[in-house]
Design an enzyme around this catalytic site. Structure first.
Site, PDB file in Angstrom:
ATOM      1  N   ASP A 153     101.209 110.819  17.113  1.00 16.05           N
ATOM      2  CA  ASP A 153     101.912 110.753  18.397  1.00 16.05           C
ATOM      3  C   ASP A 153     101.440 111.858  19.339  1.00 16.05           C
ATOM      4  OD1 ASP A 153     103.463 108.516  17.999  1.00 16.05           O
ATOM      5  OD2 ASP A 153     105.298 109.606  17.512  1.00 16.05           O
ATOM      6  N   HIS A 198      97.157 106.900  19.805  1.00 17.60           N
ATOM      7  CA  HIS A 198      97.910 107.186  18.578  1.00 17.60           C
ATOM      8  C   HIS A 198      97.123 106.691  17.365  1.00 17.60           C
ATOM      9  CE1 HIS A 198     101.592 107.069  15.904  1.00 17.60           C
ATOM     10  NE2 HIS A 198     100.895 106.075  15.362  1.00 17.60           N
ATOM     11  N   GLU A 199      96.643 105.459  17.443  1.00 19.20           N
ATOM     12  CA  GLU A 199      95.899 104.917  16.301  1.00 19.20           C
ATOM     13  C   GLU A 199      94.575 105.640  16.102  1.00 19.20           C
ATOM     14  OE1 GLU A 199      97.507 103.268  14.343  1.00 19.20           O
ATOM     15  OE2 GLU A 199      99.130 102.525  15.604  1.00 19.20           O
ATOM     16  N   HIS A 246      95.126 108.791  14.201  1.00 19.54           N
ATOM     17  CA  HIS A 246      95.319 108.681  12.754  1.00 19.54           C
ATOM     18  C   HIS A 246      94.027 108.960  11.990  1.00 19.54           C
ATOM     19  CE1 HIS A 246      99.411 107.760  11.886  1.00 19.54           C
ATOM     20  NE2 HIS A 246      99.468 106.682  12.655  1.00 19.54           N
ATOM     21  N   GLU A 284     102.514 110.725  11.231  1.00 12.39           N
ATOM     22  CA  GLU A 284     102.828 109.972  12.446  1.00 12.39           C
ATOM     23  C   GLU A 284     103.095 110.893  13.621  1.00 12.39           C
ATOM     24  OE1 GLU A 284     102.534 106.807  12.902  1.00 12.39           O
ATOM     25  OE2 GLU A 284     102.085 106.312  10.817  1.00 12.39           O
TER      26      GLU A 284
END
Length: 652
Positions: A564, A500-501, A504, A560
């Protein structure tokens, strides 16, 4: 760009209690199938707005550290360093409730008196620099942050102040939440002023004036949805031109005094506010501005004085979240002290409950996930070679931070706690040191070793300006990660968090920064257009979903949701590469980590301001985009969890 909507300085934890999975419901509602039995028996503590996966870890860490720090106060546990010794002194003062009652509200009054003594805007100009240096609220915020187009160096940022209500949309005519909240804000503020010695009439007038100025600001700031478009923060303006827009405040002199320099350029995250400042910051509005500053100061001081002042001061915040009661005074003291010495407490927690061996092990996991992500970028079927190569370069330059920093931030060595001074005065002195340090960044290179979260924070983040991913120690435990879980369950938890990070870096915001963290378009026009189309599909997938009596804002949550989606699909691929792959365990733990029960007020607040979709939807919607979910649980077209292949959003 964080994993979850809250950050809380907190530590250690146990394994999450297992609850039965409703197999018959897996194809109808994955979240309820996994978490329904838990939700039936879960209760939200009176001093919480929510409970569940993240909050369970927060509570466990709170319990552990409060126990440790009782030992610290009694001498059973010795401070490991000078910074921890200073923390001990502050924590002791925070827990000296008898002394705090004896001191009363007196320490706050001199700061209010300084504001009350102002006679006009010229007088405010004479005191503006001093007010900023001691942390008093001012009608313009001055910031020193990395330049988004040159992140090795700092830039001057000029911004609007925060509103009383959570978002500008609350100020729209007919907003029901505002109709409920503003009377509570009003009564809270008036009661606090009364406790400080102001007459009923004076308190009523001060608060009325403060609200009037606040309402004037509201049309000229960004909504949460607008602010979620992070790239649009970067609006460079000629500093002298901005100074002319704010004709009744000496912007140039203030900047010179704060920085020892007046840069030619300032960044305006909200230029619409500065277009309106000559209508807002005027002699006619002076009394409104002064009283607005007073009300903000009163709220800022509520945590460090008497217990009654703290309890009353939290009334409005509790109304926002639906929290039924205030924290105990012992918990409040814990969070006040640990928040002040956050990185010191994080260092203690990380070294005691995580350690170097675990740091190395998790770092290996992160490197494995970046390798999987790199292979996915190479195999991507819609990126051109030119864009793909730039994306891979960015991934390879990604900085990874795991567990806790190697050293405590040197700033904390400057914090002094004088036992002969009140808790409030010591906190004020520490705040002034931190403010001086903040503006002291000007003219120096950006410190890329610094962490924005302490190790005892149950969260994770990606920084586009540093092109780094950070995983504090507190999140690296069950249900996210445990040696007692299968590799597939770990991939459904911490694996998806890690990816997830990473994702980003390639969401609608992060994708506009290059491998050095600079705002720089590295996409071909065709690829960018295609990506924007996919981002629009993600917006549409979430937009308008009914939840907690309101609707999800797809634009607010898009970054976000992209993270995800990328994180889950990448973690899934990693899980499938393991010898002991168990995709049922993978998807079940993915749903498990989003376990959450919250007050209606809190859920509605998050829907208005939070860039994350509701936890239940994060669990349910993303899996519908993955073909393996359908084969794992035999999801059929007439099942509620089914989404037609043409409607499945696949970006990374």
């Amino acid at each position: 760009m964080r994993l979850n909507h809250f950050t809380s300085d907190t530590a250690a934890g146990g394994a999450t209690k297992d609850f039965p999975v409703n197999d018959q419901q897996l194809t109808q509602d994955l979240y309820d199938a996994v978490n329904g039995a838990w939700a039936d028996q879960a209760t939200i503590p009176g001093d919480h707005a929510s409970t569940g996966g993240f909050m369970d870890l927060v509570d466990n860490i709170e319990k552990t550290l409060m126990s440790d720090f009782r030992d610290l106060l009694t001498g059973k546990l010795m401070p490991a360093n000078d910074e921890m010794a200073a923390f001990k002194r502050l924590y002791a003062q925070a827990n000296d409730f008898q002394q705090r009652e004896a001191t009363g509200t007196a320490p706050l009054k001199p700061y209010l008196d300084r504001i009350t003594a102002l006679t006009d805007l010229d007088d405010l100009n004479r005191h503006l620099v001093d007010f900023i240096k001691v942390g008093l609220p001012t009608p313009i915020d001055f910031g020193v942050e990395p330049d988004m187009k040159d992140t090795s160096n700092y830039a001057l940022y000029l911004d609007a102040p925060n509103l009383f209500l959570p978002d500008k949309t609350y100020y729209e005519k007919g907003n029901q939440a505002a109709a409920q909240l503003m009377p509570i804000f009003t009564s809270t503020a008036e009661k606090l002023l009364g406790m400080l010695g102001y007459s009923t009439d004076d308190a009523h007038q001060i608060v009325a004036d403060a609200k009037a100025f606040d309402a004037q600001i509201a049309p000229h700031v960004k909504s949460s949805e607008e602010a979620a478009d992070y790239v649009k923060v970067y609006n460079p303006r000629d500093t002298s031109a901005v100074a002319k827009q704010v004709s009744h405040l000496d912007l140039t002199g203030t900047i010179q005094a704060l920085l020892g320099d007046v840069p030619e350029q300032a960044i305006l995250p909200q230029p619409i506010f500065f277009d309106a400042t000559n209508d807002l910051i005027t002699p006619a509005n002076f009394e409104l501005i002064k009283h607005w500053m007073m009300v903000k100061t009163v709220f800022d001081g509520t945590g460090a004085l008497t217990e009654e002042f703290r309890q009353v001061g939290g009334t409005y915040r509790r109304a926002l979240s639906g929290q039924k009661q205030a924290r105990s005074k012992e918990k409040a003291a814990f969070y006040l002290a640990t928040g002040t010495f956050s990185q010191v407490v994080g260092d203690y927690y990380g070294r005691k409950y995580f350690g170097e061996a675990a740091k190395a092990d998790v770092r290996k996991m992160v490197l494995k996930m970046t390798h999987v992500y790199q292979q996915r970028l190479k195999a991507n079927d819609w990126l051109s070679t030119a864009t793909s190569e730039k994306a891979i370069t960015k991934l390879q330059k990604l900085t990874i931070k795991v567990g806790y920093p190697d050293e405590i931030d040197p700033l904390y060595r400057k914090y002094r706690v004088d036992p002969d001074k009140s808790l409030f005065d010591n906190l004020q002195a520490i705040s002034e040191v931190a403010i001086q340090n903040y503006y002291g960044h000007w003219g120096k290179p950006v410190d890329r070793e610094r962490w924005d979260m302490s190790a005892n924070t149950v969260n994770a983040y990606y920084s586009p300006s540093n092109n780094e991913i950070v995983f504090p120690a507190a999140i690296l435990q069950a249900p996210f990660y445990s040696l007692d879980q299968s590799s597939s369950a770990n991939y459904g938890g911490i694996g998806a968090v890690i990816a997830h990070e990473i994702s980003h870096a390639f969401d609608n915001n992060g994708s506009q920064f290059d491998e050095f963290g600079n705002l720089n378009n590295w996409w071909t026009d065709a690829d960018l257009e295609h990506f924007q189309g996919l981002a629009k599909a993600m917006i549409n997938e979430f937009n308008g979903i009914e939840f907690a009596g309101q609707k999800v804002n797809g634009k607010l949550t898009v970054s976000e949701n992209i993270a995800d989606a990328g994180g889950l699909s990448c973690a899934l691929e990693a899980a499938k590469s393991a010898d002991d792959v168990d995709l049922r365990a993978f998807f079940i733990n993915w749903a498990n980590v989003w376990r959450m029960k919250a007050t209606t007020e809190y859920m509605q607040l998050l829907l208005s301001i939070d860039v994350h979709a509701p936890a239940k939807l994060r669990a349910n919607v993303q899996v519908k985009n993955l073909d393996d979910f359908y084969t794992t649980f035999n999801v059929q077209p007439d099942d509620a969890m089914y989404l037609a292949p043409a409607d499945r959003v696949k970006i990374w």
